[in-house]
Design an enzyme around this catalytic site. Structure first.
Site, PDB file in Angstrom:
ATOM      1  N   ASP A  65      88.552  24.632  -7.423  1.00  0.00           N
ATOM      2  CA  ASP A  65      88.970  25.907  -8.100  1.00  0.00           C
ATOM      3  C   ASP A  65      89.994  25.648  -9.191  1.00  0.00           C
ATOM      4  O   ASP A  65      89.884  26.281 -10.456  1.00  0.00           O
ATOM      5  CB  ASP A  65      89.967  26.694  -7.308  1.00  0.00           C
ATOM      6  N   TYR A 100     104.494  27.442  -8.575  1.00  0.00           N
ATOM      7  CA  TYR A 100     103.024  27.368  -8.153  1.00  0.00           C
ATOM      8  C   TYR A 100     102.870  25.773  -7.378  1.00  0.00           C
ATOM      9  O   TYR A 100     101.891  26.082  -6.087  1.00  0.00           O
ATOM     10  CB  TYR A 100     102.015  27.766  -9.099  1.00  0.00           C
ATOM     11  N   ASN A 101     103.085  24.997  -7.821  1.00  0.00           N
ATOM     12  CA  ASN A 101     102.934  23.813  -7.099  1.00  0.00           C
ATOM     13  C   ASN A 101     103.698  23.494  -5.493  1.00  0.00           C
ATOM     14  O   ASN A 101     102.612  22.929  -4.919  1.00  0.00           O
ATOM     15  CB  ASN A 101     103.797  22.475  -7.861  1.00  0.00           C
ATOM     16  N   LYS A 102     104.514  24.142  -5.313  1.00  0.00           N
ATOM     17  CA  LYS A 102     104.871  24.355  -3.967  1.00  0.00           C
ATOM     18  C   LYS A 102     103.912  24.945  -3.077  1.00  0.00           C
ATOM     19  O   LYS A 102     103.423  24.439  -2.071  1.00  0.00           O
ATOM     20  CB  LYS A 102     106.398  24.935  -3.891  1.00  0.00           C
ATOM     21  N   THR A 142     108.888  23.813  -7.786  1.00  0.00           N
ATOM     22  CA  THR A 142     109.259  24.756  -6.875  1.00  0.00           C
ATOM     23  C   THR A 142     108.237  25.969  -7.045  1.00  0.00           C
ATOM     24  O   THR A 142     108.755  26.807  -6.076  1.00  0.00           O
ATOM     25  CB  THR A 142     110.806  25.238  -6.941  1.00  0.00           C
ATOM     26  N   GLU A 149     104.658  25.088 -15.298  1.00  0.00           N
ATOM     27  CA  GLU A 149     103.254  24.388 -15.070  1.00  0.00           C
ATOM     28  C   GLU A 149     102.163  25.000 -16.157  1.00  0.00           C
ATOM     29  O   GLU A 149     102.217  26.023 -16.655  1.00  0.00           O
ATOM     30  CB  GLU A 149     102.723  24.614 -13.707  1.00  0.00           C
ATOM     31  N   ALA A 197      92.343  24.014  -4.310  1.00  0.00           N
ATOM     32  CA  ALA A 197      91.048  23.986  -3.470  1.00  0.00           C
ATOM     33  C   ALA A 197      90.005  23.138  -3.913  1.00  0.00           C
ATOM     34  O   ALA A 197      88.843  23.377  -4.541  1.00  0.00           O
ATOM     35  CB  ALA A 197      90.670  25.489  -3.505  1.00  0.00           C
ATOM     36  N   ASP A 226     113.323  34.638 -13.297  1.00  0.00           N
ATOM     37  CA  ASP A 226     112.828  33.277 -13.920  1.00  0.00           C
ATOM     38  C   ASP A 226     111.671  33.864 -14.889  1.00  0.00           C
ATOM     39  O   ASP A 226     111.474  32.814 -15.942  1.00  0.00           O
ATOM     40  CB  ASP A 226     112.189  32.517 -12.750  1.00  0.00           C
TER      41      ASP A 226
END
Length: 268
Positions: free
Chosen positions: A151, A164-166, A162, A123, A186, A45
């Site tokens: 953060d 980093y968001n996940k 699907t 993202e 965070a 990907d």
């Protein structure tokens, strides 16, 4: 059919690229790096993200197809042992190819030097540099929403939901829905500082403005592209009017991809 090809650069991906070129030539396809109809990505990907960013200037004129050299990815419909079938379908005038269009994120960065525009297929993230707390005002549709401390902030597309968001406990969104998702990284929440504490989904006619504390050193990323800045005045995030086109030569529904990636075969 005119095509160009991008591979990950490892031995297997280079070998598959050579095989694809030979099969394509034998099938009457034309290799054209300048004006291709289809971009073939061989790797993972991440390779598809590179292909996407390399062709932003012709995004409305090309389609993408991915060959994954490991496990099946979210942007790859084909496995390494399926090149013969892929080339056969790409070169066939009777092939039932379908174009699937995914929304992408448009990021407008305003700095002391002017305005720049970035795009993201997965993202966009914004963090304080060197691990320092990010302090930024969040406006939704030009109205004040919250003062963020933490953060960082992740703005994901539906297909990027699907990724980093996940891991940030964000929702998975079907790519047919034109939206962006805002997820906190965070965040600091106590009696003094408060944020929403959950992800938000904005439809395509809504805007998110992020206004960092003045002269704050920032680590920005748009997919795999990393940028360090200390002159950002504001960042506007929205669903882009542009879309990315994927060439589908066989069905592979989004939720099937999700199941294959995160759940697997649970049949008894």
């Amino acid at each position: 059919m005119k095509y160009s090809l991008l591979n990950r650069g490892d031995d297997l991906s280079r070998q598959l690229s050579d095989t694809f070129h030979k099969l394509a030539a034998d099938s009457g396809m034309i290799k054209d790096e300048e004006c291709p109809d289809t971009i073939v990505s061989i790797g993972g990907d991440g390779t598809m993200l590179h292909a996407f960013h390399s062709h932003l200037h012709v995004l409305d004129q090309v389609s993408f197809v991915g060959v994954h050299t490991g496990h099946l990815g979210f942007y790859a419909d084909w496995k390494a042992n399926e090149l013969d079938e892929l080339v056969r379908r790409m070169s066939s005038p009777t092939s039932e190819m379908k174009i699937v269009r995914y929304p992408i994120a448009e990021i407008e960065l305003v700095s002391k030097a002017g305005t720049e525009t970035f795009y993201a297929l997965n993202e966009f993230t914004m963090r304080g540099d060197d691990g320092k707390t990010l302090v930024a005002k969040i406006n939704i549709n030009r109205e004040s929403f919250e003062m963020f401390r933490g953060d960082g902030i992740c703005i994901s597309t539906p297909s990027g939901s699907t990724a980093y968001n996940k891991s940030l406990q964000g929702a998975l969104i079907h790519p047919s829905i034109e939206a962006l998702q805002i997820a906190e990284i965070a965040s600091i929440n106590n009696r003094v500082y408060r944020t929403l504490g959950s992800s938000m989904i904005l439809p395509n006619h809504h805007l998110c403005d992020i206004i960092p504390r003045e002269d704050q050193k920032l680590q920005l990323s748009a997919d795999h592209l990393n940028i360090q800045r200390d002159d950002v005045l504001s960042i506007r995030c929205k669903v882009s009017p542009l879309k990315v086109n994927f060439a589908r030569y066989r069905p592979f529904p989004f939720w099937n991809r999700v199941r294959a990636a995160f759940i697997g075969d649970q049949s008894e």
